[in-house]
Design a protein around this motif. Structure first.
Motif, PDB file in Angstrom:
ATOM      1  N   ARG A  84       0.953  -1.298   0.145  1.00  0.00           N
ATOM      2  CA  ARG A  84      -0.190   0.116   0.080  1.00  0.00           C
ATOM      3  C   ARG A  84       0.934   1.087   0.031  1.00  0.00           C
ATOM      4  NH1 ARG A  84      -5.470   0.833   2.151  1.00  0.00           N
ATOM      5  NH2 ARG A  84      -5.925   2.921   2.695  1.00  0.00           N
ATOM      6  N   GLY A  85       0.576   2.223  -0.827  1.00  0.00           N
ATOM      7  CA  GLY A  85       1.115   3.596  -0.822  1.00  0.00           C
ATOM      8  C   GLY A  85       0.230   4.471  -0.053  1.00  0.00           C
ATOM      9  N   ALA A  86      -0.436   5.371  -0.598  1.00  0.00           N
ATOM     10  CA  ALA A  86      -1.800   6.420   0.057  1.00  0.00           C
ATOM     11  C   ALA A  86      -2.925   5.783   0.052  1.00  0.00           C
ATOM     12  CB  ALA A  86      -1.294   7.750  -0.451  1.00  0.00           C
ATOM     13  N   GLY A  87      -3.061   4.723  -0.737  1.00  0.00           N
ATOM     14  CA  GLY A  87      -4.436   4.041  -0.688  1.00  0.00           C
ATOM     15  C   GLY A  87      -5.487   5.115  -1.568  1.00  0.00           C
ATOM     16  N   THR A  88      -4.659   5.499  -2.799  1.00  0.00           N
ATOM     17  CA  THR A  88      -5.381   6.563  -3.502  1.00  0.00           C
ATOM     18  C   THR A  88      -6.104   5.628  -4.845  1.00  0.00           C
ATOM     19  OG1 THR A  88      -3.727   7.168  -4.489  1.00  0.00           O
ATOM     20  CG2 THR A  88      -4.592   8.589  -2.733  1.00  0.00           C
ATOM     21  N   SER A  89      -5.969   4.522  -5.022  1.00  0.00           N
ATOM     22  CA  SER A  89      -6.218   3.596  -6.180  1.00  0.00           C
ATOM     23  C   SER A  89      -7.675   3.595  -6.336  1.00  0.00           C
ATOM     24  CB  SER A  89      -5.738   2.211  -5.823  1.00  0.00           C
ATOM     25  OG  SER A  89      -6.177   1.583  -7.049  1.00  0.00           O
ATOM     26  N   LEU A  90      -8.089   3.795  -7.718  1.00  0.00           N
ATOM     27  CA  LEU A  90      -9.292   3.933  -7.854  1.00  0.00           C
ATOM     28  C   LEU A  90      -9.896   2.552  -8.246  1.00  0.00           C
ATOM     29  CD1 LEU A  90      -9.126   7.412  -9.702  1.00  0.00           C
ATOM     30  CD2 LEU A  90     -10.762   6.887  -8.122  1.00  0.00           C
ATOM     31  N   CYS A  91      -9.098   1.688  -8.338  1.00  0.00           N
ATOM     32  CA  CYS A  91      -9.413   0.283  -9.025  1.00  0.00           C
ATOM     33  C   CYS A  91      -9.538  -0.862  -7.968  1.00  0.00           C
ATOM     34  CB  CYS A  91      -8.898   0.040 -10.168  1.00  0.00           C
ATOM     35  SG  CYS A  91      -6.998  -0.295  -9.780  1.00  0.00           S
ATOM     36  N   GLY A  92      -9.289  -0.364  -6.636  1.00  0.00           N
ATOM     37  CA  GLY A  92      -8.984  -1.328  -5.544  1.00  0.00           C
ATOM     38  C   GLY A  92      -7.736  -2.047  -5.664  1.00  0.00           C
ATOM     39  N   GLY A  93      -6.732  -1.455  -6.213  1.00  0.00           N
ATOM     40  CA  GLY A  93      -5.377  -2.086  -6.292  1.00  0.00           C
ATOM     41  C   GLY A  93      -4.663  -2.228  -4.896  1.00  0.00           C
ATOM     42  N   ALA A  94      -5.302  -1.451  -3.794  1.00  0.00           N
ATOM     43  CA  ALA A  94      -4.733  -1.430  -2.337  1.00  0.00           C
ATOM     44  C   ALA A  94      -5.821  -2.123  -1.542  1.00  0.00           C
ATOM     45  CB  ALA A  94      -4.455  -0.106  -1.985  1.00  0.00           C
ATOM     46  N   LEU A  95      -6.753  -2.865  -2.045  1.00  0.00           N
ATOM     47  CA  LEU A  95      -7.926  -3.505  -1.143  1.00  0.00           C
ATOM     48  C   LEU A  95      -7.230  -4.474  -0.241  1.00  0.00           C
ATOM     49  CD1 LEU A  95     -11.041  -3.550  -0.524  1.00  0.00           C
ATOM     50  CD2 LEU A  95     -10.983  -5.549  -2.003  1.00  0.00           C
ATOM     51  N   PRO A  96      -7.335  -4.536   0.951  1.00  0.00           N
ATOM     52  CA  PRO A  96      -6.915  -5.471   1.981  1.00  0.00           C
ATOM     53  C   PRO A  96      -7.766  -6.879   1.764  1.00  0.00           C
ATOM     54  CG  PRO A  96      -7.276  -3.705   3.188  1.00  0.00           C
ATOM     55  CD  PRO A  96      -7.903  -3.402   1.992  1.00  0.00           C
ATOM     56  N   ALA A  97      -7.180  -7.582   2.254  1.00  0.00           N
ATOM     57  CA  ALA A  97      -7.783  -8.989   2.548  1.00  0.00           C
ATOM     58  C   ALA A  97      -7.787  -9.375   3.871  1.00  0.00           C
ATOM     59  CB  ALA A  97      -7.202 -10.047   1.492  1.00  0.00           C
ATOM     60  N   GLU A  98      -8.587 -10.321   4.647  1.00  0.00           N
ATOM     61  CA  GLU A  98      -8.813 -10.413   5.857  1.00  0.00           C
ATOM     62  C   GLU A  98      -7.600 -11.396   6.284  1.00  0.00           C
ATOM     63  OE1 GLU A  98     -12.610 -11.365   4.742  1.00  0.00           O
ATOM     64  OE2 GLU A  98     -13.684 -10.295   6.476  1.00  0.00           O
ATOM     65  N   ASP A  99      -7.114 -12.206   5.268  1.00  0.00           N
ATOM     66  CA  ASP A  99      -5.986 -13.105   5.644  1.00  0.00           C
ATOM     67  C   ASP A  99      -4.656 -12.540   5.274  1.00  0.00           C
ATOM     68  OD1 ASP A  99      -6.660 -13.277   2.819  1.00  0.00           O
ATOM     69  OD2 ASP A  99      -6.746 -15.722   3.286  1.00  0.00           O
ATOM     70  N   ALA A 100      -4.506 -11.271   4.903  1.00  0.00           N
ATOM     71  CA  ALA A 100      -3.284 -10.708   4.427  1.00  0.00           C
ATOM     72  C   ALA A 100      -2.972  -9.426   5.133  1.00  0.00           C
ATOM     73  CB  ALA A 100      -3.628 -10.108   2.995  1.00  0.00           C
ATOM     74  N   ILE A 101      -1.549  -9.175   5.419  1.00  0.00           N
ATOM     75  CA  ILE A 101      -0.879  -8.301   6.044  1.00  0.00           C
ATOM     76  C   ILE A 101      -0.844  -7.222   5.147  1.00  0.00           C
ATOM     77  CG2 ILE A 101       1.320  -7.442   6.910  1.00  0.00           C
ATOM     78  CD1 ILE A 101       1.468 -10.328   8.123  1.00  0.00           C
ATOM     79  N   VAL A 102      -1.010  -5.821   5.336  1.00  0.00           N
ATOM     80  CA  VAL A 102      -0.843  -4.659   4.627  1.00  0.00           C
ATOM     81  C   VAL A 102       0.565  -4.033   5.041  1.00  0.00           C
ATOM     82  CG1 VAL A 102      -1.546  -2.329   4.056  1.00  0.00           C
ATOM     83  CG2 VAL A 102      -3.378  -4.068   4.277  1.00  0.00           C
ATOM     84  N   ILE A 103       1.577  -3.973   4.184  1.00  0.00           N
ATOM     85  CA  ILE A 103       2.784  -3.235   4.016  1.00  0.00           C
ATOM     86  C   ILE A 103       2.666  -1.969   3.626  1.00  0.00           C
ATOM     87  CG2 ILE A 103       5.193  -3.398   3.764  1.00  0.00           C
ATOM     88  CD1 ILE A 103       5.048  -6.382   3.623  1.00  0.00           C
ATOM     89  N   GLY A 104       2.463  -0.943   4.384  1.00  0.00           N
ATOM     90  CA  GLY A 104       2.391   0.591   3.809  1.00  0.00           C
ATOM     91  C   GLY A 104       3.766   1.009   3.904  1.00  0.00           C
ATOM     92  N   VAL A 105       4.243   1.681   2.863  1.00  0.00           N
ATOM     93  CA  VAL A 105       5.724   2.396   2.825  1.00  0.00           C
ATOM     94  C   VAL A 105       5.513   3.922   3.161  1.00  0.00           C
ATOM     95  CG1 VAL A 105       6.410   0.698   0.982  1.00  0.00           C
ATOM     96  CG2 VAL A 105       5.178   2.809   0.448  1.00  0.00           C
ATOM     97  N   SER A 106       4.301   4.424   3.625  1.00  0.00           N
ATOM     98  CA  SER A 106       4.205   5.891   3.933  1.00  0.00           C
ATOM     99  C   SER A 106       5.512   6.491   4.806  1.00  0.00           C
ATOM    100  CB  SER A 106       2.685   6.161   4.123  1.00  0.00           C
ATOM    101  OG  SER A 106       2.403   5.482   5.403  1.00  0.00           O
ATOM    102  N   LYS A 107       5.690   5.841   5.712  1.00  0.00           N
ATOM    103  CA  LYS A 107       6.671   6.054   6.462  1.00  0.00           C
ATOM    104  C   LYS A 107       8.017   6.272   5.808  1.00  0.00           C
ATOM    105  CE  LYS A 107       4.296   5.935  10.642  1.00  0.00           C
ATOM    106  NZ  LYS A 107       4.083   5.219  11.961  1.00  0.00           N
TER     107      LYS A 107
END
Lengths: 486, 406
Positions: A84-107
């Motif tokens: 995940r970047g900033a979560g601005t995807s308009l196509c659900g590119g950053a949509l999470p899943a309940e069994d998946a870890i989100v790795i965000g690079v924003s920091k």
């Protein structure tokens, strides 16, 4: 608006949340791990807000090495990852899943090195798009791709989606403006591709990675081209009595040998909303409006705008307005760049992103209008006319389930139309979940299987950004990392 | 190329490849064979040429896009574009003279397969940046496509661009679709004479950092300048440092003066007229001055500010000639012929300064014994092998051309 199927989560992994969160905290520090419900909820969707899924946990690493540790852990444990970047995807590119870890690079958002002589900047990819230009602007340079979300979106997301923007007619899209990448593979290995020089060595891995929608690895650093800005730039507005006239004018401008930095198109519904929001001076009595921007010295700009005016004249422009200075120019662009937000204030909308050959535009606009009318919906059209990238915004009421479904069906019909006339499903937003099930309208099973095998090279067990880009039932098991299709 | 197999259609090509697969015989992929001497020597059972797959299949000047079958001669593509005052903005170079083959014989497919870009690359992008779609046949005898005819397209992975620079090792491209741009109305070249490499590259970088869109920036030493033999530069004397400005006539006149002002410290340049500008940059596109077949030729891509350091590091070990392009970031280096073509010194210089080196010209036994392309890290090599296997699992197509065993 929820007819896109998402796979059932692996309950055995969901049940281990606390244990997994503790492991991650031990790896990279508790302050970089979010596992409580309120914290996770912040990440449950992206800009395709109709779809929401609570992630298993979220990590926000501060270094490439920490990203590598988390990915190695997930690889060993068979846990899926949603980058995940900033979560601005308009196509659900950053949509999470309940069994998946989100790795965000924003920091990870530092500028690491700027080389004005070589015209490159090396940055961490959590930096926002606009901040790159901000870091080099005082010296007269800028980073060229400029998606409308550039204030918020990260370079990481731009790399994943190969993002474009209004000014890529002249300067190209993300893939044309990146020279080097540092990427973490699913195995936790860190690879460097390209560098501060032109053209990477060996096979063009960068071409495959940029636009791979987070399915090949997580890019943590990039070396991008920075460009010396022209002496000045100025937009003009051309209003026309019909869309056909506006489109013919665009073709005539390009045929003349002038490549403006941007040619943007809006139809009447879009003009009205944007004008009421930005007070940019857009004419309200026209059917179609072009924003044409050129660059150069004051004299060059006025010469070029003079030529554009002369080219436009045979197409009966009802309104011609040349920006009188920086304040008006900023207003003109504010109206365009805030178009999605402005329309969002009056209605929910579903934003399409097909590209078509420019010559087919008049018939495609008529057909888009017919499709939306047939489904009882209104549409506003905004697009990058110079390169045929359409953004029809289908207006609907998100609280009305039946209307939401109609909007999705109309959207799919519009995208299929784009492919039929020789274009494509998505010009700059990406496939994500949104267009996943339409991929067969553009590609054969052979084409898709080849792409799936390429994914398997980078992500052999298919843990990265799952259930996106490819139809869930596409490909043989040997093409999809040994996994059976759904 | 007389004995090459020349399929006329995608289907014919696919069935040929299926035949080689059935017999487990590797095959050489070529257009007109102008780059046969580049890369590692191969052992193949036959050659498949794209020569019979030719013709421009789509050209929309107002959409700035063209499609052509890959065996179409580059000359035909460029003539068709010129008739509409358009061009390939990446200005593909011709390796013919440099490797002792006939110049002017390339196919459009070969340009993209080798990702060959010329002087304008530094502002306009490389061949790979202009490719927007491709069709081809892979080593599984499958006909596939990627991309399309529209410039903005992020649907699926960018497989077409990934084929650029793969030297026929992944697939045989049968049709390519690419962006084209208007031919500039006017052009001039400013030539500064007699500058040493480091000062010259400083000048190039300064010029590229102005807002005046310098479209080409190169520098060559005196010996190469003499070989270039451009009449308008006969009296210049010494090394040549060159800046090209292209635009509408009025803009060229204006920008040229501004650039001269910005570069006053470097002396007064010679100004070339339009015709002489065309002659000069056409000669550079053909690498006319890199013609000494008794030497080996390296192509080094590095950060512009490190170009002179790479050259100086190599020069400590041998007598060389150097031509800098891309603002100093691309360096063509002629080195004395030797058993390893100077590879150890060249590779060490590049390792210190960043970038990559390719051995373009050397005897076959040299190209068989030293790495021709930049050696890869183990992880990158694993990815390269994987990509090769995704396209060509039996390893039929141009085996070992880039890397041994791949």
């Amino acid at each position: 608006m929820t007819h896109i199927a998402l796979p059932e989560p692996d309950r055995s992994i969901v049940a281990r949340r606390d244990e997994i969160a503790a492991d991650l905290a031990a790896l990279i520090g508790a302050d970089a791990v979010i596992s409580d419900e309120d914290g996770r909820r912040t990440f449950e969707t992206d800009a395709l807000t109709a779809y929401r899924r609570m992630p298993l946990a979220v990590v926000l690493p501060r270094s490439t090495e920490d990203v590598a540790k988390v990915m190695r852990y997930c690889y060993d444990a068979g846990i899926k990852i949603v980058p995940r970047g900033a979560g601005t995807s308009l196509c659900g590119g950053a949509l999470p899943a309940e069994d998946a870890i989100v790795i965000g690079v924003s920091k990870m958002n530092r500028v690491l090195e700027i080389d004005f002589a070589g015209r490159t900047a090396r940055v961490e990819t959590g930096i926002t798009n606009l901040a790159i230009s901000g870091a080099v602007g005082e010296q007269g340079y800028f980073y060229a791709p400029d998606p409308s979300s550039q204030l918020a979106c990260t370079l990481a997301g731009n790399l994943a989606m190969n993002s474009g923007g209004a000014h890529c007619l002249k300067y190209g899209v993300t893939t044309n403006n990146v020279l080097g990448l540092k990427m973490v593979l699913i195995t936790g290995e860190i690879v460097e591709i390209g560098g501060a020089h032109c053209d990477s060595d060996g096979l063009d891995l960068m071409a495959l990675i940029v636009g791979s929608e987070g399915q090949f690895g997580i890019v943590t650093e990039a070396t991008v081209r920075i460009i010396r800005a022209a002496e000045g730039a100025r937009p003009m507005l051309l209003g026309f009595g019909s869309s056909d006239d506006a489109v013919r004018c665009v073709s005539a401008i390009i045929a003349s040998g002038i490549i403006p930095v941007a040619i943007e198109f809006m139809d009447k519904p879009a003009i009205e909303v944007c004008e009421s929001f930005a007070k940019a001076g857009y004419p309200l009595d026209v059917e179609a409006l072009l924003i044409v921007e050129v660059e150069g010295s004051e004299e060059e700009i006025s010469d070029l705008l003079g030529i554009v005016t002369a080219i436009a004249t045979p197409f009966n422009p009802k309104n011609i307005l040349i920006s009188d200075g920086p304040v008006q120019s900023a207003k003109i662009w504010k109206g365009r760049k805030s178009a999605f937000g402005a329309i969002g204030r009056i209605s929910d909308y579903y934003c399409m992103d097909g590209t078509i050959p420019l010559g087919r535009l008049p018939e495609v606009l008529r057909e888009i209008s017919a499709i939306c009318t047939r489904h009882g919906l209104r549409v506003a059209n905004i697009f990058h006319a110079g390169d045929g990238n359409l953004h029809p915004l289908i207006l609907y009421d998100a609280n009305d389930a039946e209307q939401s479904t109609r909007a999705e069906i109309a959207g799919a019909e519009i995208l299929t139309l784009c492919v039929e006339v020789g274009g494509c499903l998505t010009g700059e937003h990406g496939v994500g979940i949104e267009k996943r099930d339409l991929m067969r309208s553009q590609f054969t099973d052979t084409d898709l299987a080849l792409q799936m095998r390429l994914k398997s090279v980078f992500d052999p067990t298919w843990l990265l950004n799952p259930a996106k880009v490819f139809p869930l039932d596409a490909g043989a098991p040997e093409d999809r990392g040994g996994q059976a299709a759904a | 190329m007389k004995d090459a197999l020349k399929p006329a259609t995608d289907w014919e090509l696919a069935s040929m490849i299926a035949g080689f697969a059935a017999r487990n015989q590797p095959v050489e992929i070529a257009g007109y064979g102008t780059k046969k001497r580049v890369g590692r020597p191969m052992q193949t059972a036959a050659t498949i040429s794209t020569q019979s797959m030719r013709g421009i299949t789509l050209y929309e000047p107002t959409e700035l896009v063209m499609s052509a079958r890959t065996g179409t001669p580059l000359a035909q593509v460029e003539a068709e574009l010129a008739a509409n005052s358009q061009m390939l903005a990446f200005e593909p170079i011709d390796l013919g003279i440099a490797v002792g083959a006939a110049p002017g014989m390339q196919s459009i497919g070969g340009i993209f397969a080798a990702n060959l870009s010329g002087a304008r690359r530094v502002v306009a992008g490389a061949a790979r940046d202009h490719l927007i779609g491709a069709k081809g046949v892979n080593g599984r005898s499958e006909i596939f496509k990627s991309g399309g005819r529209v410039v903005k397209n992020v649907t699926g992975y960018d497989v077409a661009r990934g084929l650029c620079g793969s030297w026929g090792t992944l697939a045989v491209m049968t049709e390519v679709t690419f962006k084209v741009l208007p031919w500039p109305e006017a052009a001039t070249t400013l030539v500064y004479a007699g500058l040493p490499d480091d000062i010259a590259v400083e000048l190039l970088c300064t010029a590229m950092g102005t807002p005046y869109e310098v479209s080409a920036s190169g520098h060559m030493r005196e010996a190469l300048a003499r070989r270039l033999d451009i009449a308008a530069l006969a009296g210049a004397g010494g090394a040549l440092t060159m800046l090209r400005i292209e635009n509408f006539s009025k803009s060229v006149a204006y920008r040229k003066e501004r650039i001269k002002d910005a570069l006053k410290a470097y002396g007064d340049p010679i100004e070339l007229e339009y015709a002489d500008t065309l002659e000069l940059w056409n000669a550079l596109r053909q690498l006319k001055m890199l013609s000494d077949q008794s030497t080996c030729l390296w192509r080094v891509s590095t950060s512009p500010r490190n170009g002179p350091a790479v050259v100086a590091a190599i020069e400590r070990h041998m007598q060389i000639e150097a031509y800098y392009d891309w603002s100093g970031g691309l360096v063509w280096i002629e080195v004395p012929a030797s058993a390893d073509a100077g590879a150890s010194d060249v590779r060490r210089a590049v390792a210190v300064n960043g970038g990559h080196a390719t051995l373009i010209r050397a005897e076959p036994q040299v190209r068989a014994s030293v790495e021709v392309f930049q050696p890869q890290s183990p992880v990158l090599e694993r990815l390269t092998r994987g990509i090769k296997a995704a396209f060509d699992p039996p390893g039929l197509l141009n085996p070992g051309r880039m890397y041994a065993g791949i």
